[in-house]
Design a protein around this motif. Sequence first.
Motif, PDB file in Angstrom:
ATOM      1  N   SER A  10       0.804  -1.223   0.000  1.00  0.00           N
ATOM      2  CA  SER A  10       0.000   0.000   0.000  1.00  0.00           C
ATOM      3  C   SER A  10       0.836   1.270   0.000  1.00  0.00           C
ATOM      4  O   SER A  10       0.378   2.313  -0.447  1.00  0.00           O
ATOM      5  CB  SER A  10      -0.886   0.026   1.247  1.00  0.00           C
ATOM      6  OG  SER A  10      -1.793  -1.020   1.204  1.00  0.00           O
ATOM      7  N   TYR A  11       2.041   1.210   0.552  1.00  0.00           N
ATOM      8  CA  TYR A  11       2.813   2.444   0.734  1.00  0.00           C
ATOM      9  C   TYR A  11       3.409   2.865  -0.607  1.00  0.00           C
ATOM     10  O   TYR A  11       4.439   2.343  -1.053  1.00  0.00           O
ATOM     11  CB  TYR A  11       3.886   2.209   1.784  1.00  0.00           C
ATOM     12  CG  TYR A  11       4.642   3.465   2.160  1.00  0.00           C
ATOM     13  CD1 TYR A  11       3.986   4.560   2.708  1.00  0.00           C
ATOM     14  CD2 TYR A  11       6.017   3.552   1.957  1.00  0.00           C
ATOM     15  CE1 TYR A  11       4.672   5.714   3.045  1.00  0.00           C
ATOM     16  CE2 TYR A  11       6.717   4.696   2.298  1.00  0.00           C
ATOM     17  CZ  TYR A  11       6.036   5.769   2.836  1.00  0.00           C
ATOM     18  OH  TYR A  11       6.718   6.915   3.170  1.00  0.00           O
ATOM     19  N   ALA A  12       2.759   3.836  -1.262  1.00  0.00           N
ATOM     20  CA  ALA A  12       3.093   4.202  -2.638  1.00  0.00           C
ATOM     21  C   ALA A  12       4.551   4.615  -2.841  1.00  0.00           C
ATOM     22  O   ALA A  12       5.160   4.214  -3.835  1.00  0.00           O
ATOM     23  CB  ALA A  12       2.147   5.304  -3.095  1.00  0.00           C
ATOM     24  N   PRO A  13       5.151   5.423  -1.946  1.00  0.00           N
ATOM     25  CA  PRO A  13       6.516   5.892  -2.228  1.00  0.00           C
ATOM     26  C   PRO A  13       7.535   4.779  -2.428  1.00  0.00           C
ATOM     27  O   PRO A  13       8.570   5.008  -3.046  1.00  0.00           O
ATOM     28  CB  PRO A  13       6.861   6.721  -0.981  1.00  0.00           C
ATOM     29  CG  PRO A  13       5.557   7.163  -0.440  1.00  0.00           C
ATOM     30  CD  PRO A  13       4.601   6.056  -0.734  1.00  0.00           C
ATOM     31  N   GLU A  48      13.209  -2.523  -5.059  1.00  0.00           N
ATOM     32  CA  GLU A  48      13.698  -3.853  -4.709  1.00  0.00           C
ATOM     33  C   GLU A  48      14.091  -3.863  -3.243  1.00  0.00           C
ATOM     34  O   GLU A  48      14.740  -2.937  -2.758  1.00  0.00           O
ATOM     35  CB  GLU A  48      14.923  -4.194  -5.553  1.00  0.00           C
ATOM     36  CG  GLU A  48      14.574  -4.854  -6.866  1.00  0.00           C
ATOM     37  CD  GLU A  48      15.807  -5.396  -7.559  1.00  0.00           C
ATOM     38  OE1 GLU A  48      16.698  -5.915  -6.861  1.00  0.00           O
ATOM     39  OE2 GLU A  48      15.874  -5.291  -8.790  1.00  0.00           O
ATOM     40  N   PHE A  76       1.495  -1.446   7.154  1.00  0.00           N
ATOM     41  CA  PHE A  76       0.487  -0.801   6.304  1.00  0.00           C
ATOM     42  C   PHE A  76      -0.688  -1.695   5.936  1.00  0.00           C
ATOM     43  O   PHE A  76      -1.768  -1.194   5.664  1.00  0.00           O
ATOM     44  CB  PHE A  76       1.138  -0.298   5.003  1.00  0.00           C
ATOM     45  CG  PHE A  76       2.036   0.867   5.227  1.00  0.00           C
ATOM     46  CD1 PHE A  76       1.515   2.124   5.477  1.00  0.00           C
ATOM     47  CD2 PHE A  76       3.416   0.706   5.233  1.00  0.00           C
ATOM     48  CE1 PHE A  76       2.341   3.214   5.699  1.00  0.00           C
ATOM     49  CE2 PHE A  76       4.249   1.776   5.458  1.00  0.00           C
ATOM     50  CZ  PHE A  76       3.714   3.032   5.685  1.00  0.00           C
ATOM     51  N   ASP A  77      -0.474  -2.999   5.846  1.00  0.00           N
ATOM     52  CA  ASP A  77      -1.516  -3.854   5.304  1.00  0.00           C
ATOM     53  C   ASP A  77      -2.067  -4.881   6.276  1.00  0.00           C
ATOM     54  O   ASP A  77      -2.845  -5.738   5.882  1.00  0.00           O
ATOM     55  CB  ASP A  77      -0.989  -4.555   4.036  1.00  0.00           C
ATOM     56  CG  ASP A  77      -0.670  -3.544   2.955  1.00  0.00           C
ATOM     57  OD1 ASP A  77      -1.596  -2.906   2.460  1.00  0.00           O
ATOM     58  OD2 ASP A  77       0.523  -3.362   2.653  1.00  0.00           O
ATOM     59  N   VAL A  78      -1.631  -4.814   7.525  1.00  0.00           N
ATOM     60  CA  VAL A  78      -2.244  -5.665   8.548  1.00  0.00           C
ATOM     61  C   VAL A  78      -3.030  -4.748   9.472  1.00  0.00           C
ATOM     62  O   VAL A  78      -2.494  -3.750   9.952  1.00  0.00           O
ATOM     63  CB  VAL A  78      -1.182  -6.444   9.346  1.00  0.00           C
ATOM     64  CG1 VAL A  78      -1.825  -7.195  10.499  1.00  0.00           C
ATOM     65  CG2 VAL A  78      -0.429  -7.401   8.449  1.00  0.00           C
ATOM     66  N   ARG A  79      -4.264  -5.055   9.678  1.00  0.00           N
ATOM     67  CA  ARG A  79      -5.104  -4.194  10.525  1.00  0.00           C
ATOM     68  C   ARG A  79      -4.532  -4.130  11.945  1.00  0.00           C
ATOM     69  O   ARG A  79      -4.387  -5.169  12.591  1.00  0.00           O
ATOM     70  CB  ARG A  79      -6.523  -4.776  10.562  1.00  0.00           C
ATOM     71  CG  ARG A  79      -7.589  -3.794  10.970  1.00  0.00           C
ATOM     72  CD  ARG A  79      -8.879  -4.509  11.215  1.00  0.00           C
ATOM     73  NE  ARG A  79      -9.607  -4.837   9.997  1.00  0.00           N
ATOM     74  CZ  ARG A  79     -10.536  -4.042   9.459  1.00  0.00           C
ATOM     75  NH1 ARG A  79     -10.839  -2.912  10.015  1.00  0.00           N
ATOM     76  NH2 ARG A  79     -11.161  -4.410   8.373  1.00  0.00           N
ATOM     77  N   GLY A  80      -4.205  -2.940  12.374  1.00  0.00           N
ATOM     78  CA  GLY A  80      -3.613  -2.774  13.705  1.00  0.00           C
ATOM     79  C   GLY A  80      -2.167  -3.215  13.781  1.00  0.00           C
ATOM     80  O   GLY A  80      -1.590  -3.266  14.863  1.00  0.00           O
ATOM     81  N   LEU A 138       0.634  -1.792  12.645  1.00  0.00           N
ATOM     82  CA  LEU A 138       1.562  -0.733  13.062  1.00  0.00           C
ATOM     83  C   LEU A 138       1.482  -0.522  14.571  1.00  0.00           C
ATOM     84  O   LEU A 138       2.500  -0.376  15.256  1.00  0.00           O
ATOM     85  CB  LEU A 138       1.236   0.566  12.325  1.00  0.00           C
ATOM     86  CG  LEU A 138       2.097   1.757  12.720  1.00  0.00           C
ATOM     87  CD1 LEU A 138       3.549   1.501  12.387  1.00  0.00           C
ATOM     88  CD2 LEU A 138       1.610   3.028  12.038  1.00  0.00           C
ATOM     89  N   PHE A 139       0.248  -0.555  15.071  1.00  0.00           N
ATOM     90  CA  PHE A 139       0.036  -0.406  16.511  1.00  0.00           C
ATOM     91  C   PHE A 139       0.796  -1.486  17.281  1.00  0.00           C
ATOM     92  O   PHE A 139       1.495  -1.200  18.262  1.00  0.00           O
ATOM     93  CB  PHE A 139      -1.464  -0.477  16.797  1.00  0.00           C
ATOM     94  CG  PHE A 139      -1.831  -0.354  18.243  1.00  0.00           C
ATOM     95  CD1 PHE A 139      -1.502   0.773  18.963  1.00  0.00           C
ATOM     96  CD2 PHE A 139      -2.525  -1.372  18.888  1.00  0.00           C
ATOM     97  CE1 PHE A 139      -1.842   0.895  20.295  1.00  0.00           C
ATOM     98  CE2 PHE A 139      -2.867  -1.266  20.213  1.00  0.00           C
ATOM     99  CZ  PHE A 139      -2.532  -0.130  20.919  1.00  0.00           C
TER     100      PHE A 139
END
Lengths: 364, 543
Positions: free
Chosen positions: B79-82, B87, B100-104, B106-107
């Motif tokens: 998900s993180y566009a930048p 690679e 970014f793609d697992v719910r919670g 980052l928390f």
Amino acid sequence: MTTHHPSDDEFDASDASLTRFDLVKEGARRDGVQIVHYAPRFPVPGTRAERRIERVLSFLFLLTGLMGTAFVVAYIAWPWKYGEGDSTYRALFPYYTPVLGATLGLCLLSLGLGIVVWSKKLLPEEVSIQERHDGPSDSTEQVLTAATILNMGDELGLKRRRFVGLAFLAGAAPLGAVAGALLVGSLIKAPTQDGENVFFTTGWDPKHNDGKPVRLTHEDGTPIRPADVSVGGQITVFPGIPHGATNKWADSPTLLIHLREQDAELTKKQAKELNHGSQWQNFVAYSKICTHAGCPASLYEQQTNRLLCPCHQSQFQITDNARPIFGPASRALPQLPITVDDEGYFIATQDYKIPVGPAFWERP
Amino acid sequence: MKRRKIDVRALPANSARALDERFQAATPLRRLMNKVFPDHWSFLLGEIALYSFIVLLLSGIFLALFFDPSLREVVYDGSYAPLRGVEMSQAYNTALHISFDVRGGLFMRQMHHWAALLFMAAIVVHMFRVFFTGAFRKPREANWIVGVLLFWMGFLEGFGGYSLPDDALSGTGLRIASAIMLSIPIVGTWVTTSLFGGEFPGEVILDRLYIVHVLLVPGALLGLISVHMGLLVKQKHTQWPGPGRTNNNVVGVRMFPGFAAKAGGFFMIVFAMIAALAGLFQINPIWLFGPYKAAVVSAASQPDWYVMFLDGSTRLFPAWEIRFDFFYGDGYTIPPIFWPTVVLPGILTMLPIFYPFIEARFSKDKEVHNLLQRPRDNPLRTALGAMAIAFYVVLLISGGNDVVADKFHISLNAMTWAGRIGILIVPPLAYYVAFRVALGLQQHDREVLAHGVETGIIRRLPDGKFVEIHQPLPSGNGHGPSDEEAHHGLEYGGWVVPKKMNRLGALAPTVKGFFYPIEKAGPAPKPRQLDDDRDREEITSGH
């Protein structure tokens, strides 16, 4: 405090005249604990002070439930996917993790505070004293245990059958070595590869390029012409071999510096014998891997021609063989001998003449 | 056959009886519940470490479900566009995936990291408490050693943890770790190539580090913590001196319900703090650093705080290389990095381990000590501790000397030199100051015991002299000092000496309430009327 303690046998637990707390005290006594002070916080039930504590407690526990629910709701319903959804979704997204932290934090905090307040304000005031039983065991006990241990030796008959004992040791030692052998033997890897110490070679060795000199390339693999680096500028270059810019060749990143005219002359004049002929016109190339701990020494100060490693602040004087002039590094950065090939691209005439990166025992 | 009706009310008693018939649990269970724990705020510091460790286990299991420590090269497509199309290793890819793609996710990642910082901080502060109060003395030397090992295991675990995501910062840390291994005389290159499976970084290091981080070291930590707790229960907690407290008893509350409730509540509060930190304060934003590349580094590359002191020692140590040149071959080298990163930690492990025995030997003290000492009552130990802390703090600051130089516009080289000189001068200075402060505090205690508390009441004597009236302390029997005590002063009990009048009940107690008074102030004690008015002559300037 009673003066007479009934012994364990005298105590009748079924005596109906004993209160529950009498039983508690007797239990504690048997455990070496004397409850010397025990007073309810609120002897008269239902006072205003007591009701206030009860209100506070109920509030805290209900807040726990509320915040726990809020966490679950936010966890499921709050926008959480990066870069998705409409403008509202995107506006709410940055608060996803903070909302989780705030709700779970408040949930647990109110629970914790509630339990602590309960124990400090509602549990009876108590002072108990427990006896310690420090010091060594009873000397008879010590003797008996020692005898039991020593007797094991007698039972095994080690004195009488000395040879069997020695044979056992001789047999067990290799068994112990098996564990060590498995661990060491499977992991061990010599620092040599194809008869060469891996710490002495880099990707600039022509053998990685079918024996031809290796080109200096950008990270994307494109070769470099002298005109690509402005005067006073520097770029990081990688060996022009397959995967040359990846971590597979972590020892190979090199700094190509286009010196100003007078700096280039000074550099040439000061060059050590080892570095003679490594410079091409006003261009020099030094290993970017710090000789101290292996970080990329990448902060180049153009005015003083110094290179600084940001990890431990070693500083290298580019015009003087990249000699360390400050900080913990003790060795100069190795210089890569470069020239320009027929097509006008930079090449390394040979590999680094000395090992790059942090020093080690076998390093000359 | 008719089904027997279960008597619900008798169920607890019956099950308890059934369990006791099988396990004979009644006596040991009651003994455990009746175990007495002493109470003091400083005894809670170690608990913070224990609770952080539990949070670490829980959050770590969550992360392990999504993390793959492989160094296999992949192209990011999350998900993180930048970073899309960049690679990177699978390890960094899955660390980004968690963020970014697992719910919670980052928390939980931030919770794991914050809990690790708190774990180490609590260990260090707990260690200070144990050291300065002499809690490590006989019979607790073994538990002190277990504590020292716990610190170093936690250190390793933390280093392993922040090296796993394979971002630019963690890769740089591993690069330095490989340089440290390389610096070991004789076996350095062999150790490095064996562990990394070749030259740095190789392809296997993160897989190996991962199993170390999730199994070996946590297992060791768990084992050591069990021993730590087991010895604590067996030997019982130390306590401060005070009324009724002796070397042969423990005064406090029983484990259940009083102590357990407080500890359980405290666990929740620690957990709450970690959760709040995890949600509200960003930590280690790996997506900003990018994947590890050997050629990339940024300024202000600092390890986690508990590793920083060794980074500081590495920065400060001069470029002293030792060479062995023989008449054959190319000679051998001991690089300068060997001393501050291998030898220093070795000393810092062995010295604390042996400290209890060294102190016992020098003080010829073979007694069992269950009562704690106030730091002032052992000036030598306190001064040594202050010296150690000063040494540590100079290294810690030097670990971030580039940031200090940048923020305060100081020359970087000046910071390094300040650290080099500071490491030699500041610790002895701290020793001297701590020693004098301890003696001064001791002296003041003795003074109050001998002469009483300063009342602030100044009297003028007939001959014109001014004196301050001192209120003698009540002695143990509550009847005022005996003749002997009045002559020599009260005996010091190893505990806080009251030094203010309101501590003696002579002044009204402080009104409770933080923002506004929640109770009415009691009447101030009336000053005693002097019976003779002549005592109250006007004070005039005497000329």
